[in-house]
Design a protein around this motif. Sequence first.
Motif, PDB file in Angstrom:
ATOM      1  N   ASN A 131      64.742 -19.414  40.629  1.00  0.00           N
ATOM      2  CA  ASN A 131      65.055 -18.039  41.153  1.00  0.00           C
ATOM      3  C   ASN A 131      63.913 -17.188  40.789  1.00  0.00           C
ATOM      4  N   ALA A 132      63.124 -17.296  39.770  1.00  0.00           N
ATOM      5  CA  ALA A 132      62.032 -16.177  39.733  1.00  0.00           C
ATOM      6  C   ALA A 132      60.571 -16.323  40.594  1.00  0.00           C
ATOM      7  N   MET A 133      59.722 -15.476  40.343  1.00  0.00           N
ATOM      8  CA  MET A 133      58.557 -15.528  41.342  1.00  0.00           C
ATOM      9  C   MET A 133      58.524 -16.989  42.210  1.00  0.00           C
ATOM     10  N   VAL A 134      59.218 -16.517  42.954  1.00  0.00           N
ATOM     11  CA  VAL A 134      59.330 -17.329  44.252  1.00  0.00           C
ATOM     12  C   VAL A 134      59.240 -16.503  45.546  1.00  0.00           C
ATOM     13  N   ILE A 135      58.328 -16.990  46.231  1.00  0.00           N
ATOM     14  CA  ILE A 135      58.008 -16.227  47.833  1.00  0.00           C
ATOM     15  C   ILE A 135      58.693 -16.905  48.655  1.00  0.00           C
ATOM     16  N   PRO A 145      67.516   5.592  54.220  1.00  0.00           N
ATOM     17  CA  PRO A 145      68.803   6.453  54.139  1.00  0.00           C
ATOM     18  C   PRO A 145      69.523   5.293  53.271  1.00  0.00           C
ATOM     19  N   VAL A 146      70.651   6.612  52.116  1.00  0.00           N
ATOM     20  CA  VAL A 146      71.838   6.367  51.628  1.00  0.00           C
ATOM     21  C   VAL A 146      72.898   5.097  52.215  1.00  0.00           C
ATOM     22  N   ALA A 147      72.253   3.942  51.697  1.00  0.00           N
ATOM     23  CA  ALA A 147      73.106   3.310  51.864  1.00  0.00           C
ATOM     24  C   ALA A 147      75.317   3.722  52.025  1.00  0.00           C
ATOM     25  N   ARG A 148      75.831   3.444  53.870  1.00  0.00           N
ATOM     26  CA  ARG A 148      77.277   4.001  54.131  1.00  0.00           C
ATOM     27  C   ARG A 148      77.860   3.531  54.231  1.00  0.00           C
ATOM     28  N   GLY A 149      77.451   1.580  53.236  1.00  0.00           N
ATOM     29  CA  GLY A 149      78.566   0.358  53.430  1.00  0.00           C
ATOM     30  C   GLY A 149      78.221  -0.353  52.415  1.00  0.00           C
ATOM     31  N   PRO A 150      78.542  -1.366  52.686  1.00  0.00           N
ATOM     32  CA  PRO A 150      77.992  -2.704  51.885  1.00  0.00           C
ATOM     33  C   PRO A 150      76.722  -3.429  52.256  1.00  0.00           C
ATOM     34  N   GLN A 151      75.747  -3.764  51.223  1.00  0.00           N
ATOM     35  CA  GLN A 151      74.193  -4.447  52.204  1.00  0.00           C
ATOM     36  C   GLN A 151      74.240  -5.239  51.053  1.00  0.00           C
ATOM     37  N   TYR A 152      73.495  -6.430  51.528  1.00  0.00           N
ATOM     38  CA  TYR A 152      73.716  -7.174  50.988  1.00  0.00           C
ATOM     39  C   TYR A 152      72.259  -7.505  50.827  1.00  0.00           C
ATOM     40  N   PHE A 153      71.373  -8.735  50.255  1.00  0.00           N
ATOM     41  CA  PHE A 153      70.134  -9.378  50.617  1.00  0.00           C
ATOM     42  C   PHE A 153      70.226 -10.784  50.417  1.00  0.00           C
ATOM     43  N   SER A 154      69.556 -11.733  50.773  1.00  0.00           N
ATOM     44  CA  SER A 154      69.451 -13.358  50.385  1.00  0.00           C
ATOM     45  C   SER A 154      67.815 -13.305  50.671  1.00  0.00           C
ATOM     46  N   LYS A 155      67.572 -14.517  49.083  1.00  0.00           N
ATOM     47  CA  LYS A 155      66.298 -15.353  49.557  1.00  0.00           C
ATOM     48  C   LYS A 155      66.167 -16.702  49.605  1.00  0.00           C
ATOM     49  N   ILE A 156      66.039 -17.443  49.910  1.00  0.00           N
ATOM     50  CA  ILE A 156      65.458 -19.107  49.720  1.00  0.00           C
ATOM     51  C   ILE A 156      64.292 -19.180  48.997  1.00  0.00           C
ATOM     52  N   GLY A 157      64.093 -20.210  47.760  1.00  0.00           N
ATOM     53  CA  GLY A 157      63.317 -20.553  47.264  1.00  0.00           C
ATOM     54  C   GLY A 157      63.853 -21.640  46.391  1.00  0.00           C
ATOM     55  N   THR A 158      62.572 -21.910  45.394  1.00  0.00           N
ATOM     56  CA  THR A 158      63.046 -22.822  45.195  1.00  0.00           C
ATOM     57  C   THR A 158      63.558 -23.019  42.949  1.00  0.00           C
ATOM     58  N   GLN A 173      68.379  -4.987  45.470  1.00  0.00           N
ATOM     59  CA  GLN A 173      68.933  -6.708  45.495  1.00  0.00           C
ATOM     60  C   GLN A 173      67.447  -6.898  45.636  1.00  0.00           C
ATOM     61  N   ALA A 174      66.873  -6.911  46.755  1.00  0.00           N
ATOM     62  CA  ALA A 174      65.357  -7.342  46.957  1.00  0.00           C
ATOM     63  C   ALA A 174      64.471  -7.185  45.783  1.00  0.00           C
ATOM     64  N   SER A 175      64.682  -5.950  45.061  1.00  0.00           N
ATOM     65  CA  SER A 175      63.470  -5.941  44.500  1.00  0.00           C
ATOM     66  C   SER A 175      63.698  -6.789  43.092  1.00  0.00           C
ATOM     67  N   ARG A 176      64.861  -6.445  43.089  1.00  0.00           N
ATOM     68  CA  ARG A 176      65.461  -7.632  41.830  1.00  0.00           C
ATOM     69  C   ARG A 176      64.237  -8.783  41.910  1.00  0.00           C
ATOM     70  N   THR A 177      64.525  -9.578  42.886  1.00  0.00           N
ATOM     71  CA  THR A 177      64.133 -10.875  43.223  1.00  0.00           C
ATOM     72  C   THR A 177      62.719 -10.585  43.365  1.00  0.00           C
ATOM     73  N   VAL A 178      61.590  -9.928  43.594  1.00  0.00           N
ATOM     74  CA  VAL A 178      60.667  -9.976  43.638  1.00  0.00           C
ATOM     75  C   VAL A 178      59.247 -10.445  42.016  1.00  0.00           C
ATOM     76  N   GLY A 179      59.041 -11.666  42.600  1.00  0.00           N
ATOM     77  CA  GLY A 179      58.030 -11.996  41.552  1.00  0.00           C
ATOM     78  C   GLY A 179      58.799 -11.724  40.005  1.00  0.00           C
ATOM     79  N   SER A 180      57.886 -11.296  38.558  1.00  0.00           N
ATOM     80  CA  SER A 180      58.278 -11.110  37.460  1.00  0.00           C
ATOM     81  C   SER A 180      58.937 -10.121  37.132  1.00  0.00           C
TER      82      SER A 180
END
Lengths: 310, 174
Positions: free
Chosen positions: A180-184, A165-178, A88-95
Amino acid sequence: MDFLRPRTWAEALDLKAARPEATPIQGGTDVMVEINLDKGRPAALLDLTPIPELREWSREGDVIRLGAGVTYARLIGELGACLPGLAQASRTVGSPQIRNRGTVAGNLGAASPAGDSHPPLLACDAVVEAESVRGARLIPIGEFYTGVKRNALAPDELIRAVRVPVARGPQYFSKIGTRNAMVIAVCSFSIALHAAERRVGTGVGSAAPTPRRAVAAEEFAAARLDWQGRSPLDPGVARRFGELVAGAAAPIDDVRGRAAYRTHALAVLARRALGWAWADFRADTRADSGRDSGRDSGGGSGAGDDRGSA
Amino acid sequence: MRVNLTVNGRATAADDVWEGESLLYVLRERLGLPGAKNACEQGECGSCTVYLDGTPVCACLVAAGQAEGREVVTVEGLSRGGTPFPDAGPAHGDVSGEGLHEVQRAFLDAGAVQCGFCTPGLVVQAHALLAEADGVPPDADIREALAGNLCRCTGYEKILDAVRLAATRLRPPP
Ligand SMILES: Cc1cc2nc3c(=O)[nH]c(=O)nc-3n(C[C@H](O)[C@H](O)[C@H](O)COP(=O)(O)OP(=O)(O)OC[C@H]3O[C@@H](n4cnc5c(N)ncnc54)[C@H](O)[C@@H]3O)c2cc1C
Ligand code: FES
Ligand code: FES
């Protein structure tokens, strides 16, 4: 300036030992920006992209050994189901173009407090595999970040892989930016429920000099969640969890946001992420609650995709 | 240093390359291929997008030496009868447009080009999207694919039109 082009890992380690001032380069999405903008010229570039084994990942028991050269795009496509938080975090990186080149190891090398892979790596207890001609060592992720854009690597060391480690339960990532794409990230948060151990992992990004866990929040949630009965999440527990996550941060005012905003936003992100993760946990009635669907992943973590970005 | 690479299907070499130079600089200034544009040099605008071993990347962020032995395809290389290489044909630009790839033609036909600066990068990225797509991709997929390509002129609507048009022409509905 020199351009060093090792063909094997052993050669790369030799070169780094002989030339500790050489800057390793993989995707170049941090390194080349610095050079292009003349923010500093490395004495030498050590190109790691020709080394085949760095581009591989393997599953070793319950751990994915992610070669330092595996790009975000491949991680998303090939490991989305077993490493959902990191994917999930990787999907939000750059473009797309950035994800086609950038790597988690490069994110670790840069060690920016805002790097998106750090919160999920912290939440799931990843381990950095560093190596030099002196030998290999395993650095727990919590000990890897030592300061703003500084890490625990010795001058002669390179990152060989990251053990996640392979996930052994739910995992989430959230990020605030201006957008969806290309935000630090203005700030970011990751949660991992380690269901079998009845433990909660967290990672907070862009809200302190280094990425860090919110230990008090983890302990509070672990103790208050109804692991046995799987009853709905108590809104008071969720709110308190958010406050404790925000309390673990030490944000500053900068161009991307004010400290007060970051603190507020983190509390909201953490409260929501716990809600999503707990809802998934309750919906999954398998004994260990793991969402470990092996390596044949198509690259999605279902509803988490949409909800992962705030 | 010398960098040996294959560009638009032809093996070539660039000499006197500075070690900190980008692939974009090599293409534009040493190999005479000005299709990929130089705007930000920090990966933000996508106008320098080229294929590197079949994957679209920002050429401004690839160190020249990293292209050693690898295959690059630029926007010039997508057209047939165009100018895949500077000395391969007439002056730059095939005004008749006959050799253009469907994606390139669709950008013209849909009015997706104003100043044109962003166009080469968008064409390569759209080309990559449609190479994988089965039919006309949903809008969300097009937007996601083009999220790293900035256009300061068109407002993007015509660009989306162009991608849909190209998709229809490449895979006509049954
Ligand atoms: C337009 C743009 C958008 C971006 N958006 C984001 C974003 O949304 N989120 C985010 O987190 N980052 C973002 N970044 C930053 C960058 O893409 C990431 O940090 C990426 O993970 C870097 O990986 P890389 O392989 O390109 O690293 P490189 O640039 O090759 O290297 C980065 C650093 O790591 C070191 N290094 C690389 N490999 C190794 C190794 N094996 N061992 C030791 N040190 C090593 C290098 O010496 C350097 O210091 C963005 C960058 C750009 C240009
Ligand atoms: S010039 Fe390469 S992304 Fe802008
Ligand atoms: S047409 Fe001018 S930048 Fe896109």
